[in-house]
Design a protein around this motif. Sequence first.
Motif, PDB file in Angstrom:
ATOM      1  N   ASN A 208       0.819  -1.224   0.000  1.00 27.77           N
ATOM      2  CA  ASN A 208       0.000   0.000   0.000  1.00 27.77           C
ATOM      3  C   ASN A 208       0.849   1.269   0.000  1.00 27.77           C
ATOM      4  OD1 ASN A 208       0.974   0.118   2.555  1.00 27.77           O
ATOM      5  ND2 ASN A 208      -1.018   0.161   3.595  1.00 27.77           N
ATOM      6  N   LYS A 209       2.145   1.135  -0.332  1.00 23.58           N
ATOM      7  CA  LYS A 209       3.067   2.285  -0.464  1.00 23.58           C
ATOM      8  C   LYS A 209       3.206   3.089   0.828  1.00 23.58           C
ATOM      9  CE  LYS A 209       1.514   2.877  -5.293  1.00 23.58           C
ATOM     10  NZ  LYS A 209       1.011   3.842  -6.265  1.00 23.58           N
ATOM     11  N   CYS A 210       3.092   2.421   1.963  1.00 24.13           N
ATOM     12  CA  CYS A 210       3.108   3.153   3.237  1.00 24.13           C
ATOM     13  C   CYS A 210       4.516   3.574   3.658  1.00 24.13           C
ATOM     14  CB  CYS A 210       2.473   2.315   4.346  1.00 24.13           C
ATOM     15  SG  CYS A 210       3.494   0.912   4.870  1.00 24.13           S
ATOM     16  N   ARG A 211       5.551   2.972   3.041  1.00 27.63           N
ATOM     17  CA  ARG A 211       6.966   3.310   3.295  1.00 27.63           C
ATOM     18  C   ARG A 211       7.484   2.878   4.661  1.00 27.63           C
ATOM     19  NH1 ARG A 211       7.867   9.397   0.747  1.00 27.63           N
ATOM     20  NH2 ARG A 211       6.864   8.963  -1.242  1.00 27.63           N
ATOM     21  N   THR A 212       6.766   2.010   5.362  1.00 24.60           N
ATOM     22  CA  THR A 212       7.260   1.560   6.668  1.00 24.60           C
ATOM     23  C   THR A 212       8.577   0.792   6.508  1.00 24.60           C
ATOM     24  OG1 THR A 212       4.984   1.439   7.426  1.00 24.60           O
ATOM     25  CG2 THR A 212       6.639   0.351   8.808  1.00 24.60           C
ATOM     26  N   CYS A 213       8.675   0.019   5.425  1.00 23.83           N
ATOM     27  CA  CYS A 213       9.909  -0.731   5.158  1.00 23.83           C
ATOM     28  C   CYS A 213      11.070   0.256   4.956  1.00 23.83           C
ATOM     29  CB  CYS A 213       9.744  -1.631   3.943  1.00 23.83           C
ATOM     30  SG  CYS A 213       9.175  -0.748   2.469  1.00 23.83           S
ATOM     31  N   TRP A 214      10.799   1.300   4.190  1.00 22.82           N
ATOM     32  CA  TRP A 214      11.803   2.347   3.905  1.00 22.82           C
ATOM     33  C   TRP A 214      12.231   3.051   5.190  1.00 22.82           C
ATOM     34  CZ3 TRP A 214      10.982   7.614   4.796  1.00 22.82           C
ATOM     35  CH2 TRP A 214      11.960   8.492   4.276  1.00 22.82           C
TER      36      TRP A 214
ATOM     37  N   ALA B  51      19.540   1.845   4.063  1.00 23.52           N
ATOM     38  CA  ALA B  51      19.157   2.821   3.037  1.00 23.52           C
ATOM     39  C   ALA B  51      19.207   2.190   1.652  1.00 23.52           C
ATOM     40  CB  ALA B  51      20.042   4.070   3.093  1.00 23.52           C
ATOM     41  N   VAL B  52      18.848   0.904   1.556  1.00 20.90           N
ATOM     42  CA  VAL B  52      18.854   0.250   0.230  1.00 20.90           C
ATOM     43  C   VAL B  52      17.476   0.298  -0.415  1.00 20.90           C
ATOM     44  CG1 VAL B  52      20.777  -1.313   0.663  1.00 20.90           C
ATOM     45  CG2 VAL B  52      18.448  -2.071   1.180  1.00 20.90           C
ATOM     46  N   ILE B  53      16.485   0.763   0.366  1.00 24.75           N
ATOM     47  CA  ILE B  53      15.147   0.875  -0.229  1.00 24.75           C
ATOM     48  C   ILE B  53      14.971   2.320  -0.688  1.00 24.75           C
ATOM     49  CG2 ILE B  53      12.653   0.634   0.152  1.00 24.75           C
ATOM     50  CD1 ILE B  53      13.358  -1.315   2.467  1.00 24.75           C
ATOM     51  N   SER B  54      14.639   2.495  -1.952  1.00 23.85           N
ATOM     52  CA  SER B  54      14.317   3.835  -2.422  1.00 23.85           C
ATOM     53  C   SER B  54      12.853   3.832  -2.862  1.00 23.85           C
ATOM     54  CB  SER B  54      15.249   4.246  -3.555  1.00 23.85           C
ATOM     55  OG  SER B  54      15.216   3.276  -4.564  1.00 23.85           O
ATOM     56  N   ILE B  55      12.329   5.019  -3.067  1.00 16.56           N
ATOM     57  CA  ILE B  55      10.930   5.112  -3.472  1.00 16.56           C
ATOM     58  C   ILE B  55      10.895   5.426  -4.966  1.00 16.56           C
ATOM     59  CG2 ILE B  55       8.716   6.284  -3.079  1.00 16.56           C
ATOM     60  CD1 ILE B  55       9.781   4.647  -0.627  1.00 16.56           C
ATOM     61  N   GLY B  56      10.322   4.492  -5.712  1.00 16.20           N
ATOM     62  CA  GLY B  56      10.291   4.647  -7.174  1.00 16.20           C
ATOM     63  C   GLY B  56       9.280   5.703  -7.609  1.00 16.20           C
ATOM     64  N   GLU B  57       9.272   5.982  -8.911  1.00 15.04           N
ATOM     65  CA  GLU B  57       8.390   7.042  -9.427  1.00 15.04           C
ATOM     66  C   GLU B  57       6.918   6.713  -9.220  1.00 15.04           C
ATOM     67  OE1 GLU B  57       9.399   8.846 -13.326  1.00 15.04           O
ATOM     68  OE2 GLU B  57      11.404   8.036 -12.882  1.00 15.04           O
ATOM     69  N   ASP B  58       6.616   5.417  -9.206  1.00 13.84           N
ATOM     70  CA  ASP B  58       5.228   5.010  -8.971  1.00 13.84           C
ATOM     71  C   ASP B  58       4.911   4.934  -7.475  1.00 13.84           C
ATOM     72  OD1 ASP B  58       6.883   2.937  -8.365  1.00 13.84           O
ATOM     73  OD2 ASP B  58       6.026   1.518  -9.795  1.00 13.84           O
ATOM     74  N   ASP B  59       5.878   5.379  -6.645  1.00  9.01           N
ATOM     75  CA  ASP B  59       5.722   5.423  -5.195  1.00  9.01           C
ATOM     76  C   ASP B  59       5.885   4.065  -4.504  1.00  9.01           C
ATOM     77  OD1 ASP B  59       5.645   7.671  -3.635  1.00  9.01           O
ATOM     78  OD2 ASP B  59       3.537   7.426  -3.064  1.00  9.01           O
TER      79      ASP B  59
ATOM     80  N   SER C  55      19.235 -18.535  -2.668  1.00 10.21           N
ATOM     81  CA  SER C  55      19.363 -19.426  -3.830  1.00 10.21           C
ATOM     82  C   SER C  55      17.992 -19.777  -4.406  1.00 10.21           C
ATOM     83  CB  SER C  55      20.100 -20.703  -3.429  1.00 10.21           C
ATOM     84  OG  SER C  55      19.424 -21.286  -2.333  1.00 10.21           O
ATOM     85  N   ASP C  56      16.924 -19.649  -3.580  1.00 12.50           N
ATOM     86  CA  ASP C  56      15.588 -20.015  -4.049  1.00 12.50           C
ATOM     87  C   ASP C  56      14.826 -18.834  -4.638  1.00 12.50           C
ATOM     88  OD1 ASP C  56      16.200 -22.447  -3.013  1.00 12.50           O
ATOM     89  OD2 ASP C  56      15.096 -22.145  -1.135  1.00 12.50           O
ATOM     90  N   ALA C  57      15.407 -17.633  -4.476  1.00 16.33           N
ATOM     91  CA  ALA C  57      14.679 -16.441  -4.912  1.00 16.33           C
ATOM     92  C   ALA C  57      14.582 -16.403  -6.428  1.00 16.33           C
ATOM     93  CB  ALA C  57      15.368 -15.181  -4.414  1.00 16.33           C
ATOM     94  N   VAL C  58      13.523 -15.786  -6.917  1.00 13.18           N
ATOM     95  CA  VAL C  58      13.328 -15.668  -8.366  1.00 13.18           C
ATOM     96  C   VAL C  58      14.524 -14.915  -8.963  1.00 13.18           C
ATOM     97  CG1 VAL C  58      11.822 -14.771 -10.184  1.00 13.18           C
ATOM     98  CG2 VAL C  58      10.839 -15.618  -8.032  1.00 13.18           C
ATOM     99  N   GLY C  59      15.105 -15.472  -9.956  1.00 12.15           N
ATOM    100  CA  GLY C  59      16.240 -14.796 -10.605  1.00 12.15           C
ATOM    101  C   GLY C  59      17.475 -14.776  -9.739  1.00 12.15           C
ATOM    102  N   GLY C  60      17.637 -15.817  -8.899  1.00 11.99           N
ATOM    103  CA  GLY C  60      18.829 -15.892  -8.036  1.00 11.99           C
ATOM    104  C   GLY C  60      18.866 -14.751  -7.065  1.00 11.99           C
ATOM    105  N   SER C  61      19.863 -13.887  -7.172  1.00 13.07           N
ATOM    106  CA  SER C  61      20.004 -12.821  -6.192  1.00 13.07           C
ATOM    107  C   SER C  61      19.236 -11.567  -6.618  1.00 13.07           C
ATOM    108  CB  SER C  61      21.477 -12.491  -5.967  1.00 13.07           C
ATOM    109  OG  SER C  61      22.015 -12.028  -7.174  1.00 13.07           O
ATOM    110  N   LEU C  62      18.457 -11.674  -7.684  1.00  8.96           N
ATOM    111  CA  LEU C  62      17.700 -10.496  -8.098  1.00  8.96           C
ATOM    112  C   LEU C  62      16.205 -10.797  -8.105  1.00  8.96           C
ATOM    113  CD1 LEU C  62      19.810  -9.124 -11.080  1.00  8.96           C
ATOM    114  CD2 LEU C  62      19.665  -8.171  -8.784  1.00  8.96           C
ATOM    115  N   PRO C  63      15.598 -10.821  -6.931  1.00 10.07           N
ATOM    116  CA  PRO C  63      14.183 -11.193  -6.880  1.00 10.07           C
ATOM    117  C   PRO C  63      13.289 -10.034  -7.300  1.00 10.07           C
ATOM    118  CG  PRO C  63      15.008 -10.743  -4.673  1.00 10.07           C
ATOM    119  CD  PRO C  63      16.146 -10.498  -5.616  1.00 10.07           C
ATOM    120  N   VAL C  64      12.014 -10.187  -7.061  1.00  8.05           N
ATOM    121  CA  VAL C  64      11.041  -9.157  -7.424  1.00  8.05           C
ATOM    122  C   VAL C  64      11.481  -7.809  -6.873  1.00  8.05           C
ATOM    123  CG1 VAL C  64       8.605  -8.521  -7.312  1.00  8.05           C
ATOM    124  CG2 VAL C  64       9.273 -10.934  -7.280  1.00  8.05           C
ATOM    125  N   GLY C  65      11.329  -6.799  -7.643  1.00 12.70           N
ATOM    126  CA  GLY C  65      11.772  -5.477  -7.187  1.00 12.70           C
ATOM    127  C   GLY C  65      12.974  -5.059  -7.995  1.00 12.70           C
TER     128      GLY C  65
END
Lengths: 392, 118, 301
Positions: free
Chosen positions: B54-60, B66-74, B104-114
């Motif tokens: 829900n784009k609440c930014r609690t994770c951020w 500081a590895v989470i940034s907020i993309g243009e779509d929020d 090792s199980d993540a989609v795309g190895g070390s590059l999962p969703v996001g």
Amino acid sequence: MKTELMSANYAASRAVVSARVEVVAAYPITPATTVPEQIALLNEQGIYKGQFIRVESEHSAMFACIGASSTGARAFTATSSNGLLLMDEGLHWAAAARLPIVLNNVNRSVSPSWNIHVTHDDSYSKRDTGWIQFYVASVDELYHTIIQSFKLAEDERVLMPVMVNSDGFVLSHTVSPYDHLEPEEVDKFLPPYTPPHWVMDPENPVSHGNIVFPEHYSEFRNMMHEGTKNALPVYTEIEKEYKKLFGKYFGGPIDCYKCDDADVVFTSQGSMGAEAKDAIDELREEGYKAGNARMRMIRPFPVDKIRELGSKVKAFASFDRGVSYGFGGPVANDIRSTMYHMKHRPMIKSYIGGLGGRDMAIPDIKAVILDTFKAVESGELGPEETWNDLKD
Amino acid sequence: MHWTCFHLVNEVNTEPTGKKDMPKTSYSKPSIGSTGKTGSWRTFDPMVNYDECNKCRTCWLHCPEAVISIGEDDFPVWDFDYCKGCGICAEVCPKKCIEMVRTSDAVGGSLPVGGSEG
Amino acid sequence: MVTTKEIPLKEYVLKGNAACAGCQDMVALRHAHKALEGDVIQVVPACCTSVVQSLWPKSGLAVPILNTAFMASAATASGVKAALKAKGNDHTMVMVWAGDGGTFDIGLQALSGALERRTDFLYICYNNQVYSNTGTQRSSATPLHAQTTTTWFGKTEPEKMLDMIIAAHEPVYQFTANTSYPRDLFDKFKKAQEFEGPKFGHIFLPCPQAWNYPVEKGVEIGKLGVETGYWIQWERVGDEFTLGKHSKRFQDPEKRKPIDEFLKMQGRFSHLYRPKRNDKKIREIEDFIQHRWDMLIRTFT
């Protein structure tokens, strides 16, 4: 330039004004106390226009200077004895950070055997910190050497802190004339300090003091060593300029008197070097070819000058007002190692005395030099070091 | 728009080889990846279900790196080159839409969703 | 309180630095700098942050950082402030960022001196209750019965009430904060900018290494610190004391969660539960918590 009558401590506080110091941080300790006292007074009177931080310890005094210098300010402090020892961590820090801080150390014995009079043990124990070390013999010399020291410390080829040592009470509390320079006059010699490499500035953030691995550590230490060594040639330039501007010259790293044809040269640090000139004159009248080499700078050690002197003399009578416990006279030992590789190696007699402010008068100095003449005649070095005025 | 600090020097400073290219004392310049690609420390990857976010930014807000940034779509975007995989984002997510998955199980190895904004 | 979306996106803590995974110090630093917006010189003594400063020639923080000796941060900051003053800069914040060892123990004298001189600076003690940079030895901020590598069977004394010592110096602004409440922390740094004179912030900071809890639990454990009454959120402007919104309800011991919820999550207290719950020692911790509340309320209200 105007002649004033003052003690060395009072003159040191005036040098701070003349050199347009921006930050002073200091803590009282006898016999340096009147330096911060006078700076406080000059500050409250609006004559010293910089900041004065009345810190709660000498450790904090040195680190406040480190903070100020890191932020691009010209910084100064004064201390003595145990105060200098408490600063030790900061002395190493300032040198390794290449901060051009100037410190007036008013030499005093180190406790216990509580004593407030002159011994050089305090500054001798700091020879390995990287700080450039001067020893002065008069109020006038102290005042001008402090001003020169800022120029020396801030020179990009040097960028090392400077300790100007003056003998407790003998100089610190003894009034004599000195030639005062107004800040506007000093401006011709000493431009404002601009840090050449790094400075704490939010517009251009850098981080100082980061971890350095063995891959690069030696290189940083080697550059410190070079910086301190560069003080010798750079100081020669500075003295030349100072003499031209103000007519003042104190003799380079070693102030020599009647050394050219001398058989025995007496070396010493601090105020004793001035009295030694009179001893030399008397000895000359008595027919002894004696000379006086007043060691003004012992770090960096003036190796070339000592070798030049040593190539001409039969012996050095080297006097230390301090001890490297277990090895003897610190400067005498430096002279010995400097001369070791020379073809002509003069005899180097080491004398220790005048400790705890015990008086070293002209007859005492003469006795030391005559003892060396006797050793030259017999060809026997005698003891490794002689405790000159020891009561059995 | 990727928000990082603007006065960065560059990501990889050249290592000095010796005295000639070293300053007189050890001052450092701000750099991303000052300790290298810390994404290699990770054993679990945060996987985000953007349908639930829900784009609440609690994770951020709570990310220590500081590895989470907020993309243009929020939406929050992870930089997997540097994410150390601590899992705090997954813990604090009020929608519980971040899951920690063994690397090792993540989609795309070390590059999962996001994906990576590297 | 600031909303999450109002907090600036610009980062001053740079990703890929040397902090441990889950380090709460980084959370505190991120939001402190977001509030101060770059016009700051940060003085850092020996502590974990000096490692995050990173390996030469790179820095993990995008603000000017002056590393200094362990006991000298407040003195160094005094010098930085004096230099700024000498140069006519009256806007840049000088901030010390020191750990509990560098504040409660070795740096206390210099801190006391700088506060007494009314130095215009912000001193932050980020308190993870242990010398974590050297491998978790006890400090005078280590809690009663916590295991460290110099108190193998648990510390026998409770922590020093540093806030009382600081309050005796009458800073213009004093606060406690907790990395589990970053918005509150952000607000306090913003507020600190409004005051001229000595300011002191004490940040409670769970450390996964020293406290021995799962890294992802950093936020939960910080909140439990407040909810069990162990850590108290408050601030003081001059003489005006305000109990923090997060701590208010826990002034009543009845409303506090059992201390076991906080202690049981941490390996450093595991000896209190093996082979069975050590009621006496846990009671002592509870008594100290109440004592601290009593001291705080009695002194400041």
